[in-house]
Design an enzyme around this catalytic site. Structure first.
Site, PDB file in Angstrom:
ATOM      1  N   LYS A 140     -23.260 -15.324  51.772  1.00  0.00           N
ATOM      2  CA  LYS A 140     -23.756 -14.161  51.015  1.00  0.00           C
ATOM      3  C   LYS A 140     -24.802 -13.376  51.804  1.00  0.00           C
ATOM      4  CE  LYS A 140     -25.368 -16.230  47.345  1.00  0.00           C
ATOM      5  NZ  LYS A 140     -25.003 -17.637  47.598  1.00  0.00           N
ATOM      6  N   ARG A 184     -28.209 -15.423  38.943  1.00  0.00           N
ATOM      7  CA  ARG A 184     -27.574 -16.716  39.133  1.00  0.00           C
ATOM      8  C   ARG A 184     -27.314 -17.405  37.808  1.00  0.00           C
ATOM      9  NH1 ARG A 184     -29.667 -17.630  44.566  1.00  0.00           N
ATOM     10  NH2 ARG A 184     -29.121 -19.622  45.423  1.00  0.00           N
ATOM     11  N   ARG A 232     -26.399 -24.666  59.308  1.00  0.00           N
ATOM     12  CA  ARG A 232     -27.054 -23.360  59.299  1.00  0.00           C
ATOM     13  C   ARG A 232     -28.472 -23.436  59.884  1.00  0.00           C
ATOM     14  NH1 ARG A 232     -27.047 -20.124  53.675  1.00  0.00           N
ATOM     15  NH2 ARG A 232     -28.453 -21.691  52.883  1.00  0.00           N
ATOM     16  N   ARG A 278     -33.450 -24.995  57.077  1.00  0.00           N
ATOM     17  CA  ARG A 278     -34.180 -24.927  55.817  1.00  0.00           C
ATOM     18  C   ARG A 278     -34.260 -26.323  55.202  1.00  0.00           C
ATOM     19  NH1 ARG A 278     -31.326 -20.182  52.528  1.00  0.00           N
ATOM     20  NH2 ARG A 278     -31.454 -21.826  50.984  1.00  0.00           N
ATOM     21  N   ARG A 335     -27.280 -28.392  45.004  1.00  0.00           N
ATOM     22  CA  ARG A 335     -27.197 -26.929  44.858  1.00  0.00           C
ATOM     23  C   ARG A 335     -25.795 -26.501  44.449  1.00  0.00           C
ATOM     24  NH1 ARG A 335     -29.217 -25.253  50.475  1.00  0.00           N
ATOM     25  NH2 ARG A 335     -28.787 -23.122  49.856  1.00  0.00           N
TER      26      ARG A 335
HETATM   27  P1  ADP Z   1     -28.527 -20.223  48.701  1.00  0.00           P
HETATM   28  O1  ADP Z   1     -28.356 -20.364  50.148  1.00  0.00           O
HETATM   29  O2  ADP Z   1     -28.385 -21.484  47.908  1.00  0.00           O
HETATM   30  O3  ADP Z   1     -27.728 -19.094  48.140  1.00  0.00           O
HETATM   31  P2  ADP Z   1     -31.048 -18.805  48.344  1.00  0.00           P
HETATM   32  O4  ADP Z   1     -31.657 -18.558  49.662  1.00  0.00           O
HETATM   33  O5  ADP Z   1     -30.372 -17.665  47.673  1.00  0.00           O
HETATM   34  O6  ADP Z   1     -30.070 -20.048  48.482  1.00  0.00           O
HETATM   35  O7  ADP Z   1     -32.141 -19.398  47.341  1.00  0.00           O
HETATM   36  C1  ADP Z   1     -32.957 -20.504  47.682  1.00  0.00           C
HETATM   37  C2  ADP Z   1     -33.628 -21.060  46.449  1.00  0.00           C
HETATM   38  O8  ADP Z   1     -34.422 -20.057  45.810  1.00  0.00           O
HETATM   39  C3  ADP Z   1     -32.680 -21.569  45.368  1.00  0.00           C
HETATM   40  O9  ADP Z   1     -32.241 -22.889  45.593  1.00  0.00           O
HETATM   41  C4  ADP Z   1     -33.583 -21.465  44.140  1.00  0.00           C
HETATM   42  O10 ADP Z   1     -34.523 -22.517  44.087  1.00  0.00           O
HETATM   43  C5  ADP Z   1     -34.340 -20.179  44.401  1.00  0.00           C
HETATM   44  N1  ADP Z   1     -33.636 -18.989  43.851  1.00  0.00           N
HETATM   45  C6  ADP Z   1     -33.158 -17.917  44.548  1.00  0.00           C
HETATM   46  N2  ADP Z   1     -32.561 -17.016  43.750  1.00  0.00           N
HETATM   47  C7  ADP Z   1     -32.650 -17.537  42.502  1.00  0.00           C
HETATM   48  C8  ADP Z   1     -32.200 -17.098  41.222  1.00  0.00           C
HETATM   49  N3  ADP Z   1     -31.546 -15.931  41.060  1.00  0.00           N
HETATM   50  N4  ADP Z   1     -32.462 -17.898  40.146  1.00  0.00           N
HETATM   51  C9  ADP Z   1     -33.129 -19.058  40.271  1.00  0.00           C
HETATM   52  N5  ADP Z   1     -33.558 -19.544  41.443  1.00  0.00           N
HETATM   53  C10 ADP Z   1     -33.340 -18.798  42.562  1.00  0.00           C
END
Ligand code: ADP
Length: 241
Positions: A36, A111, A145, A188, A199
């Site tokens: 994404k 989300r 990653r 990360r 996740r």
């Molecule tokens: P991913 O690679 O899982 O898509 P992100 O970088 O988008 O991860 O998000 C990392 C973390 O930030 C998530 O695991 C969550 O803890 C928090 N987070 C990000 N966006 C949201 C959201 N829309 N709702 C709730 N938590 C979020």
């Protein structure tokens, strides 16, 4: 905005009159690791509109070391979702910035259905791109990653060849160093296998229902990922068609 015309018909069905004046708004849905962020930053550069990544907003707040940041760090390290009210407040606040006036791409928000409902009160989503990829490929991809600890740019060390999935690694020009800003590349904390499994579970439970949600609004565009970032031309075609 001709480039968003493909979804205009669907969007019109759901657009309220006040929302009609809003700028083009799109979002990317997909499991962790599907790409994404990588796709969003490239589409963003092509369309000249910013990407708003709630994951980046969360990590920036953690880095600042505020009380809110410390709270977010606990949730983030477990791979759990931040509470709907807090993350929605952070996203909507960012969407008030001037650079979003000509449109924006949301990456990682909403989300949950509650977040999607809250977003809909303020912004009319014209296109929801759903990025699709098998789960076993996701785990391999996500644990390989690396991200720049300075600017957040993403890289990937894995070379994945499985059936019709052919993904080349996305390597920096110099080992461990970001091409964009020279920052250090790191893994990360939430990209380890245990946390990734959690996740994915959270994704299935909380976020997958949004595919139906946006489909029922007539704005969903499914996009199967096959070659990772090399699928970008087809993705841009889908967005602009
Ligand atoms: P991913 O690679 O899982 O898509 P992100 O970088 O988008 O991860 O998000 C990392 C973390 O930030 C998530 O695991 C969550 O803890 C928090 N987070 C990000 N966006 C949201 C959201 N829309 N709702 C709730 N938590 C979020």
């Amino acid at each position: 905005m001709a480039r968003f015309s493909a979804v205009a018909a669907g969007a019109r069905r759901v657009a309220s009159s006040s929302a009609a004046a809003r700028p083009p708004a799109m979002l990317f849905l997909g499991a962790p690791g599907v790409g994404k962020g990588t796709f969003a930053s490239r589409v963003s550069a092509d369309l000249g509109i910013p990407t708003i990544s709630t994951g980046d907003l969360v990590r920036a707040e953690i880095k600042r070391g505020t009380a809110r940041g410390r709270l977010l760090a606990e949730t983030n390290d477990r791979g759990d979702l931040v509470g709907d009210d807090l993350i929605t407040e952070m996203a909507l606040e960012r969407l008030e910035d001037d650079d979003t006036r000509g449109g924006f791409i949301l990456d990682g928000f909403p989300r949950t259905t509650a977040q999607a409902d809250a977003l809909a009160k303020h912004h009319k989503i014209k296109l929801a791109v759903s990025l699709e990829l098998d789960e076993d490929v996701l785990v391999e991809k996500i644990t390989s990653r690396r991200v720049c600890e300075n600017c957040g740019e993403g890289y990937n060390l894995a070379s994945i060849q499985r059936g019709d999935i052919q993904m080349e690694p996305l390597l920096p020009q110099r080992d461990g160093e970001c091409d964009k800003c020279g920052g250090n590349l790191v893994q990360r904390k939430d990209d380890t296998e245990d946390v990734v499994r959690n996740r994915l579970e959270v994704y299935r439970r909380e976020t997958e229902p949004l595919i139906k949600y946006y489909d029922s609004l007539g704005v969903l565009a499914p996009f199967p990922v096959r070659r990772g970032v090399q699928d970008l031309p087809e993705l841009l075609e889908l967005i602009k068609s």
